[in-house]
Design a protein around this motif. Structure first.
Motif, mmCIF file in Angstrom:
data_model
loop_
_atom_site.group_PDB
_atom_site.id
_atom_site.type_symbol
_atom_site.label_atom_id
_atom_site.label_comp_id
_atom_site.label_asym_id
_atom_site.label_seq_id
_atom_site.Cartn_x
_atom_site.Cartn_y
_atom_site.Cartn_z
ATOM 1 N N LEU A 240 79.523 -50.019 80.108
ATOM 2 C CA LEU A 240 79.607 -48.581 79.786
ATOM 3 C C LEU A 240 78.390 -47.644 80.221
ATOM 4 C CD1 LEU A 240 81.000 -48.748 76.090
ATOM 5 C CD2 LEU A 240 82.004 -47.366 77.964
ATOM 6 N N ILE A 244 78.490 -44.483 82.711
ATOM 7 C CA ILE A 244 77.937 -43.085 82.325
ATOM 8 C C ILE A 244 76.890 -42.600 83.364
ATOM 9 C CG2 ILE A 244 76.527 -41.741 80.698
ATOM 10 C CD1 ILE A 244 77.454 -43.638 78.324
ATOM 11 N N VAL A 247 78.949 -41.931 86.634
ATOM 12 C CA VAL A 247 79.855 -40.701 86.801
ATOM 13 C C VAL A 247 78.802 -39.389 86.609
ATOM 14 C CG1 VAL A 247 81.571 -39.300 85.609
ATOM 15 C CG2 VAL A 247 81.685 -41.730 85.837
ATOM 16 N N GLY A 248 77.772 -39.704 85.903
ATOM 17 C CA GLY A 248 76.660 -38.479 85.754
ATOM 18 C C GLY A 248 76.204 -38.156 87.342
ATOM 19 N N THR A 251 78.556 -36.602 89.545
ATOM 20 C CA THR A 251 79.087 -35.310 88.768
ATOM 21 C C THR A 251 77.881 -34.258 89.364
ATOM 22 O OG1 THR A 251 80.318 -35.942 87.148
ATOM 23 C CG2 THR A 251 79.618 -33.556 86.948
ATOM 24 N N PHE A 252 76.546 -34.622 88.913
ATOM 25 C CA PHE A 252 75.274 -33.764 89.014
ATOM 26 C C PHE A 252 74.878 -33.607 90.774
ATOM 27 C CE2 PHE A 252 75.879 -33.970 84.679
ATOM 28 C CZ PHE A 252 75.577 -32.495 84.310
ATOM 29 N N PHE B 386 82.017 -33.909 82.364
ATOM 30 C CA PHE B 386 81.161 -35.100 82.066
ATOM 31 C C PHE B 386 80.372 -35.019 80.622
ATOM 32 C CE2 PHE B 386 76.746 -36.877 82.337
ATOM 33 C CZ PHE B 386 77.238 -38.196 82.508
ATOM 34 N N TYR B 387 79.978 -33.912 80.281
ATOM 35 C CA TYR B 387 79.503 -33.873 79.018
ATOM 36 C C TYR B 387 80.309 -34.595 77.753
ATOM 37 C CZ TYR B 387 75.863 -30.993 80.947
ATOM 38 O OH TYR B 387 74.757 -30.466 81.898
ATOM 39 N N PHE B 389 82.798 -36.712 78.568
ATOM 40 C CA PHE B 389 83.183 -37.963 78.688
ATOM 41 C C PHE B 389 81.839 -38.890 78.497
ATOM 42 C CE2 PHE B 389 81.878 -40.973 82.033
ATOM 43 C CZ PHE B 389 82.797 -41.983 82.087
ATOM 44 N N GLY B 390 80.609 -38.420 79.045
ATOM 45 C CA GLY B 390 79.537 -39.195 78.848
ATOM 46 C C GLY B 390 79.485 -39.460 77.472
ATOM 47 N N PHE B 393 81.620 -41.789 75.728
ATOM 48 C CA PHE B 393 81.068 -43.157 76.187
ATOM 49 C C PHE B 393 79.830 -43.558 75.476
ATOM 50 C CE2 PHE B 393 84.253 -45.023 79.216
ATOM 51 C CZ PHE B 393 85.142 -43.989 79.119
ATOM 52 N N PHE B 394 79.199 -42.586 75.345
ATOM 53 C CA PHE B 394 77.760 -42.903 74.832
ATOM 54 C C PHE B 394 77.846 -43.160 73.200
ATOM 55 C CE2 PHE B 394 73.557 -41.990 72.730
ATOM 56 C CZ PHE B 394 72.784 -42.765 73.856
ATOM 57 N N LEU B 396 80.752 -44.603 71.849
ATOM 58 C CA LEU B 396 81.271 -45.958 72.023
ATOM 59 C C LEU B 396 80.184 -47.141 72.399
ATOM 60 C CD1 LEU B 396 84.209 -46.532 71.914
ATOM 61 C CD2 LEU B 396 84.236 -46.858 74.476
#
Lengths: 351, 409
Positions: A240, A244, A247-248, A251-252, B386-387, B389-390, B393-394, B396
């Motif tokens: 997980l 994160i 994907v971060g 995206t950035f 993303f915020y 989604f992130g 998941f965070f 979780l």
């Protein structure tokens, strides 16, 4: 209902191994347990590579005339194409990073010692294959940087005695990097390497399942935790976290597309390979053109090959560890290797 | 047999030492001398004349095959020693004004240099007024180290010619004798043309001879100055000719020079049209209609420039955030060209005409801004997703950690 399905399958297949894995398999619990999780992280990134790779294949066209345009189409027109492509590129790099961390962790824990020599050897082969994925995949967008960097990368193969030029022709599909090189790099990237890596990876995982996880020398803690769910949940946590971060980053910092190849243009300044090849690149760069009549490039390649062979043979060289004795010299060599690799990579990146 | 071997050896050694059989006595003797007496030979040896077998005697006369100085410098053999200014011009003209002779070396060679020179201030001073202070052929091309004009070592190569002219025109004392300021070279070196020539090594940038002519050197008159600039700045000249200023020369004003100066031409800025320090104010005041035109043109140009800068920032911002902006960058280039075209349009001195031209640039800029805004919105959308989604998941991840802790308690 679930019981019925279970009984139906049980009648036809022997699920005892699976049952053992889920119900009886345990993992030693000690202060270094978190270090065992990086293999799983590498596996996670590999899975991401397979999924995103298949998605990219739906639109990618492996010809010199179409490759760049097709990637441009993916990142600008295909819904979430930018994300898939960016994740594929970032995940490739993070996978190699995870493999490096995993490998060094296992090295310092001396997990390669008897009876796990073959796990180490198969792991090393997986690292080489992952780098092969990186090398072949780098050319596929057919952009300026990739084109010229591949030219330099494949050139070093020519230094191999006797068969060097022949190898170069095989790799490039001709004297120069052309559309023929792109076709064969694509074929290697999406068929040859996946087949080989899945084979080796299966052996690697099978060996881990068969022999269980190693316990570092001198560890007195005797605790064990069940593989399912305790260790599995730890793995899931790492995955997980990795997702994160992945994907971060995608995206950035979307992976750059660069400029289309212009074969008539001169090579842009400052062409360098991906970070995981920088140590080898810098070693070759430091070699003199000739040393006592032998080409510097050949000496460099020989040195890199010897270093690789030594890493591969670590389980057979570290006799003390195989006798369950501490081997501080190997730990010191490992620390020096890490410092050297990081220093040379940083130097090559910014020089 | 022995003699033959010795002869062969001598021939080989002579060849090795580079001794040529056709070496003249001038070269042999002068190369052994020191300072200014040997320098001509050294310089000549690298010259275009040496390459084409034009030797010392072709200009200085004398007998190049003579064995001693007296015979070589014999007046009866036409030896003239160091030629004077008029002699230099005539001597060069002997060959360079002779079409059939020059064509032997270069079928495209010009032979009008002497004719042009005679019309120049330099030529008039030397040939008619017998004033030796003016420049002769050798003053610019060198006396012995003459090279083709496009040879980078030549005194008249574009990047060297200004310094060649400066030998005299940078000498304020000498120039004062001719009623010339002597600041021209320093002014030129501060100009946009000099920047292009010396910093960008753009050999098409004008140097002294491009405006004043090379052999027929003379300052362009008031009526012709705009035609001289128009050689390169074609559109500016065309628009100027269509403007109310086209009659300037009749009142003695010097076209382009009135606003841009002559030698110290600076990169043009929009401020040249500003209402407080614009160049128009040199002739017009705020009560005239010209002032209103200037004001309107300044507003259009600065407005366009501001929009262009804003757009560039937006495009760069989107590119820095990872968006593919190649299409916008390409359109930005077109917009910049349209902006330059708008600045050129000011030479018609009509605000309506400028507005008409600037409209195209404005349309380009507006379209790019729209594109950049869309891409920036896409960036925001991606990051917001993303915020979510992130974050999800965070949470979780935290829950998983808590679950493991509670399981192992």
């Amino acid at each position: 209902m679930l019981k019925k399905i279970n009984a139906w399958v049980e009648e036809r297949l022997d699920l005892s191994t699976l049952r053992h894995l889920t119900l009886e398999k345990t993992v030693p619990k000690h202060r270094y347990t978190p270090l065992h999780l990086f293999g799983g992280v590498a596996l996670f990134f590999f899975t991401v590579q397979i999924v995103t790779g298949i998605l990219l294949l739906l639109y990618y066209k492996p010809t010199a005339g179409e490759a760049f345009k097709s990637v441009e189409f993916i990142v600008t027109q295909v819904p979430y194409g930018w994300l898939i492509r960016s994740i594929h590129s970032w995940s490739a790099n993070l996978m190699i990073l995870a493999i490096f961390i995993h490998m060094f962790a296992k090295y310092f824990l001396k997990a390669y010692r008897k009876p796990r020599e073959l796990t180490w050897v198969s792991g090393f082969i997986l690292l080489v294959l992952a780098m092969g994925f990186g090398f072949t995949g780098y050319l596929l967008p057919w952009n300026e940087l990739a084109f010229f960097a591949t030219g330099v990368g494949t050139e070093s193969v020519a230094a191999t005695p006797v068969i060097g030029h022949w190898l170069l022709l095989i790799l490039r599909g001709g004297e120069n990097v052309t559309g023929a090189t792109l076709s064969r790099f694509f074929a290697i990237h999406v068929t040859v390497l996946p087949l080989v890596i899945i084979g080796i990876l299966s052996i690697h995982l099978l060996l881990i399942q068969a022999q269980g996880m190693s316990k570092p020398i001198g560890i007195k803690e005797k605790g064990e935790i069940p593989f399912v769910p305790n260790f599995m949940l730890r793995d899931l946590m790492m995955w997980l976290g990795a997702l994160i971060v992945l994907v971060g980053l995608a995206t950035f910092f979307p992976w750059e597309l660069g400029h289309a190849v212009d074969t008539f243009a001169s090579a842009p300044a400052g062409i360098k390979p991906e970070w995981y090849f920088l140590s080898m690149y810098q070693t070759l760069k430091w070699m003199p053109p000739f040393f006592i009549g032998i080409s510097g490039e050949l000496i460099g390649i020989t040195l890199i090959s010897i270093a690789g062979a030594l890493v591969l043979l670590v389980p057979f060289l570290d006799r003390k560890a195989s006798r369950e004795e501490k081997s501080p010299w190997f730990t010191i060599i490992g620390v020096l290797a890490i410092i050297f690799l990081i220093a040379i990579t940083i130097y090559a990146r910014f020089s | 047999m022995k003699t033959r071997t010795i002869l062969i050896l001598i021939a080989l050694i002579s060849f090795g030492l580079g001794v040529h059989a056709d070496e003249t006595s001038c070269e042999i003797c002068h190369s052994k001398l020191k300072g200014r007496l040997s320098q001509p030979v050294t310089q000549w040896k690298n010259s275009i004349h040496q390459q084409n077998d034009i030797n010392c005697a072709n200009c200085h006369g004398g007998d190049p095959s003579a064995k001693n100085m007296k015979a070589a410098h014999s007046r009866s053999k036409g030896w003239i020693g160091k030629p004077g200014p008029i002699q230099i011009v005539k001597l060069c003209g002997t060959c360079h004004a002779n079409e059939s002779f020059m064509k032997k070396y270069d079928p495209n060679s010009r032979t009008d240099q002497l004719k042009n020179y005679m019309t120049s201030n330099h030529g008039i001073n030397i040939m008619k007024k017998e004033d030796g202070r003016a420049a002769t052929c050798a003053s610019c091309h060198g006396a012995h180290d003459v090279l083709k004009a496009m040879n980078p070592r030549s005194h008249v190569y574009p990047e060297n010619v200004v310094d060649t002219c400066a030998k005299c025109h940078g000498d304020k004392k000498l120039m004062a004798q001719f009623d010339i300021s002597g600041n021209e070279v320093a002014d030129y070196k501060s100009s946009v043309h000099a920047t292009a020539l010396y910093k960008k090594h753009d050999l098409s940038a004008p140097t002294c001879n491009d405006c004043h002519g090379n052999h027929g050197a003379a300052p362009p008159g008031a009526a012709s100055v705009e035609k001289v600039c128009g050689t390169c700045h074609v559109m500016n000249q065309k628009l100027f000719d269509e403007s109310p200023h086209k009659e300037w020369d009749e009142i003695g004003l010097r076209g382009c020079v009135e606003c841009h100066s002559n030698h110290a031409i600076k990169p043009p800025t929009d401020a040249m049209l500003s209402t407080d320090k614009g160049v128009c104010l040199n002739c017009h005041d705020s009560t005239e209609p010209a002032f209103k035109t200037m004001e309107a043109m300044y507003k259009t140009l600065t407005g366009l420039e501001t929009k262009l800068m804003e757009t560039r920032e937006m495009v760069n911002n989107a590119a820095e955030k990872g968006m593919l902006m190649d299409d916008a960058m390409l359109k930005l280039q077109d917009a910049k060209t349209a902006y330059i075209k708008s600045r050129t349009a000011t030479h018609k001195f009509s605000s309506d005409y400028l507005d008409h031209i600037a409209k195209a640039a404005l349309v380009d800029v507006t379209n790019i801004q729209k594109l950049a805004k869309e891409r920036l919105m896409e960036v925001t959308k991606r990051r917001t997703s993303f915020y979510w989604f992130g974050g999800l998941f965070f949470i979780l991840l935290i829950l998983l950690g808590l679950k493991i802790r509670s399981m192992e308690k």
